[in-house]
Design an enzyme around this catalytic site. Sequence first.
Site, PDB file in Angstrom:
ATOM      1  N   GLY A  21      35.436  33.161  48.408  1.00 29.60           N
ATOM      2  CA  GLY A  21      34.150  33.315  47.744  1.00 29.60           C
ATOM      3  C   GLY A  21      33.438  31.991  47.596  1.00 29.60           C
ATOM      4  O   GLY A  21      32.270  31.839  47.969  1.00 29.60           O
ATOM      5  N   ASP A  22      34.143  31.004  47.068  1.00 23.38           N
ATOM      6  CA  ASP A  22      33.568  29.669  46.874  1.00 23.38           C
ATOM      7  C   ASP A  22      33.160  29.026  48.197  1.00 23.38           C
ATOM      8  O   ASP A  22      32.009  28.616  48.383  1.00 23.38           O
ATOM      9  CB  ASP A  22      34.584  28.763  46.171  1.00 23.38           C
ATOM     10  CG  ASP A  22      34.374  28.711  44.668  1.00 23.38           C
ATOM     11  OD1 ASP A  22      33.207  28.695  44.238  1.00 23.38           O
ATOM     12  OD2 ASP A  22      35.363  28.684  43.937  1.00 23.38           O
ATOM     13  N   LEU A  23      34.108  28.903  49.101  1.00 27.26           N
ATOM     14  CA  LEU A  23      33.819  28.218  50.363  1.00 27.26           C
ATOM     15  C   LEU A  23      32.858  29.023  51.223  1.00 27.26           C
ATOM     16  O   LEU A  23      31.999  28.456  51.907  1.00 27.26           O
ATOM     17  CB  LEU A  23      35.120  27.940  51.115  1.00 27.26           C
ATOM     18  CG  LEU A  23      36.091  26.979  50.426  1.00 27.26           C
ATOM     19  CD1 LEU A  23      37.348  26.793  51.260  1.00 27.26           C
ATOM     20  CD2 LEU A  23      35.442  25.624  50.159  1.00 27.26           C
ATOM     21  N   ASP A  82      35.790  32.163  41.817  1.00 34.09           N
ATOM     22  CA  ASP A  82      36.299  32.744  43.058  1.00 34.09           C
ATOM     23  C   ASP A  82      37.243  33.918  42.789  1.00 34.09           C
ATOM     24  O   ASP A  82      37.175  34.941  43.465  1.00 34.09           O
ATOM     25  CB  ASP A  82      37.011  31.663  43.877  1.00 34.09           C
ATOM     26  CG  ASP A  82      37.523  32.202  45.191  1.00 34.09           C
ATOM     27  OD1 ASP A  82      36.723  32.327  46.133  1.00 34.09           O
ATOM     28  OD2 ASP A  82      38.730  32.531  45.269  1.00 34.09           O
ATOM     29  N   GLY A 140      29.392  28.417  50.000  1.00 35.06           N
ATOM     30  CA  GLY A 140      28.919  27.118  50.459  1.00 35.06           C
ATOM     31  C   GLY A 140      28.496  27.132  51.913  1.00 35.06           C
ATOM     32  O   GLY A 140      27.462  26.558  52.284  1.00 35.06           O
TER      33      GLY A 140
END
Length: 387
Positions: A168-170, A140, A173
């Site tokens: 970025g990560d969430l 991220d 997802g």
Amino acid sequence: MLPLAGVRVLDVSQVMAGPFCCMLLGDMGADVIKVEPPIVGDSSRRSMGFRLKGDDSPGFLALNRNKRSIVLDLKTDEDRETFYALARTADVVVENGRPGVADRLGIGYEKLKTVNPRLIYASISGFGPNGPWAERPGYDLIAQAMSGVISSTGLPGQEPVKSDIPVGDLGAGLFAAYGILSAIIARQKTGVGQLITASLYEAALGLSIWETAELWGTGKSPGPLGTANRMSAPYQAVKAADGYFVFAAANQKLWLSLLEVLGRPELNNDPRFSDNSVRVGNAQILIELLKPSFLTRTIDEWVDALLAVGVPAGPIYDYERALDSEHTRACEMVQEIPHPVEGSFKALGFAVKLKGTPQELRLPPPLLDEHAAEIRAELALAGGRKA
């Protein structure tokens, strides 16, 4: 009947982006089988520097409710065949390994679509499958840095600051879950699955709506604004007599109402502040003129006075106070999850509500390999094929 009841998802992902995506699908009723490597399982089980009672980290517990766990060593032929049997019964596979790892393990999309042509395969990576950065490892922090997010976060003239929420990560997802649900609908028409790709980099860019609008509208790359807003002014945090609060005079009506509460009607006659577009251009000058007025009352007094005339305003809470608020309880955004080792622990609730088919907490985050026996029994009963 939950919306995704009857949909089986194989979660071959780790840490955050993939597990978050699969948890969202599990919350909607999907049967999520978390396929984990031997000994340590999902590496996030051992992340973070503190624990509750058991060995699994609070981070793992926060991202893996409504899943079942089975350990498979995908480097062995026997366990790889078990995975193929699972894939024949599945609707969705989600993986977020480094580029090329899934193919080397024999569980990439090209292989699995021969096992199950109806399979929807979501691959989440740092930078996506194409382009010169495709092979780079993705975190991220790196996605925020290279997408521009860090350049527009924090305060002007100070050292770089990332968004503490891993956008970025969430975001990856969330986008992957959106893609999966769209692909399920498409499969109802075509009868076949497809490959879905999402990346931390593209998610960070995809959420940068105001920043890219400013770049393309002005020709200048946007810089950090602290709590201020690129599209409206005044709209930010200010200091009251006892601390900081936020308010948003985002249109002309709210601007006039703000001046009424402040007792500063003369500012409406200043050509630098005549409408929102010029106020944005002169936002720093404007806020410096307003600061002395805000120091004359407490946070609660300002918030009450602004809300009374329709100007959005609120105090700045830390997470402890936010999660303990009456509004958070009314939104059911904190849930107690029973757990065989932890006893129970607090977790975030469902951020979107379906009134007709509300989500359910059906399963606590699984212990490593907790459901191996029942999953293998189901495979034997089904003959490795989806009914």
